[in-house]
Scaffold this motif. Structure first.
Motif: not given
Length: 332
Positions: A194-200, A279-280, A282-293
């Protein structure tokens, strides 16, 4: 005084002084005894020679410093070289650098010699210094002798660098040699994708080379290859490389979507997770919670209107939201 035989015969008398070198105004003269050069000497004349050669040394004048002959350097064969030549020789010797203990230690820090596959390689440690965090030791699991090796792709160099290939070549040798030093028994690899851009992202050829250069012992002792936050790119790469790797190795690959899920598999006490990965997650966890809600609200609305709850679509929408976040991160 009787005339000398030379005067009697009409020949000029021999000189009685000997000029030394110097200017015309500074010549020194030494008095010389009268020597008969006649070829018609009798025995009596020969008998008188010792008396004629009686020279008083105290009366002789010694030459001064200016009267000595001035020889040039090239005339002194086999003698000591001149000051100019000695200076040039010293300068030549000074140009040769000395290699002391401090330089040897510095060179050891800049270059490392390793043996991989019975071949000796040299690693440029200076060029990979900013990227050495790509591999680290994450502690042990099981009975305390099985190592956890963490590979963080977010610390890889950007592929648009001019020296990218040189960095990846040296980094490849560093990763393989470090892996051999860290592993004694069974081990697992945690790949932080995670958190790895395609160029890397490492190229297909680089991953294939790593797999081929890993010692047979390391392949055999690898018990698990865990990929955290897998993206469509890494899944595609692994699908393409599947023909080049064994089925036994493919069975060791596991996908993990969160740090909480990873913590259930291995101890996390000694694993250093980069800040960008946290950070990634945490963002994924928040997105999953929002989607579940959102889905729960839709189900409640469906129940109020006496419609069938969308329980089947719930998990699909959660997975879709997570995939979209990871895909957006890959394209950045």
């Amino acid at each position: 005084m009787d005339p000398s035989p030379e005067e009697a015969e009409g020949r000029p008398a021999p000189p009685t002084t000997l000029p030394l070198q110097g200017g015309p105004a500074h010549r020194k003269k030494l008095s010389a005894p009268r020597i008969s050069l006649s070829l018609d000497q009798s025995e009596d004349d020969l008998g008188d020679t010792p008396d004629d050669l009686d020279i008083n040394v105290d009366d002789l004048e010694t030459p001064e410093d200016g009267d000595y002959l001035d020889y040039t350097d090239h005339e002194l064969d086999g003698e000591e070289p001149s000051a100019a030549n000695r200076s040039a020789a010293n300068e030549t010797r000074d140009l040769i650098p000395t290699y002391g203990a401090e330089e040897e230690r510095r060179d050891a820090r800049l270059w490392r010699t390793v043996v991989i596959g019975e071949q000796e390689h040299r690693i440029n440690m200076k060029i990979i210094e900013p990227y050495q965090r790509v591999i680290s030791h994450g502690g042990y699991y099981g009975n305390g002798v099985n190592a956890i090796i963490v590979f963080a792709a977010c610390f890889l160099p950007d592929s648009d660098r001019g020296d990218y290939h040189e960095i990846m070549e040296n980094l490849f040798l560093y990763v393989i040699s470090t892996l051999e030093l860290m592993v004694a028994e069974d081990y697992m690899i945690v790949y932080l994708n995670g958190a790895t851009p395609h160029r890397r992202m490492p190229g297909l050829g680089w991953l294939k080379k790593c797999y081929q250069m890993i010692d047979r012992r390391l392949r055999k002792n690898l018990k698990s290859f865990i990929i955290l936050h897998p993206s469509w790119f890494i899944r595609t790469v692994l699908a393409i490389t599947k023909p080049f790797i064994s089925a036994k190795f493919s069975s060791k690959i596991k996908y993990v979507t969160s740090l909480d899920e990873l913590e259930k598999l291995i101890p996390m006490d000694s694993i250093q997770i980069p800040e960008c990965i946290m950070r990634l997650d945490k963002e994924l966890k928040e997105a999953a919670e929002n989607s579940r809600t959102l889905l729960l609200e839709e189900d409640q609305l469906d129940l109020a209107t006496k419609k069938e709850p969308k329980t089947v679509a719930k998990d699909a929408k959660c997975s879709s939201a997570i995939s979209l976040i990871i895909t957006a991160d890959d394209l950045s």
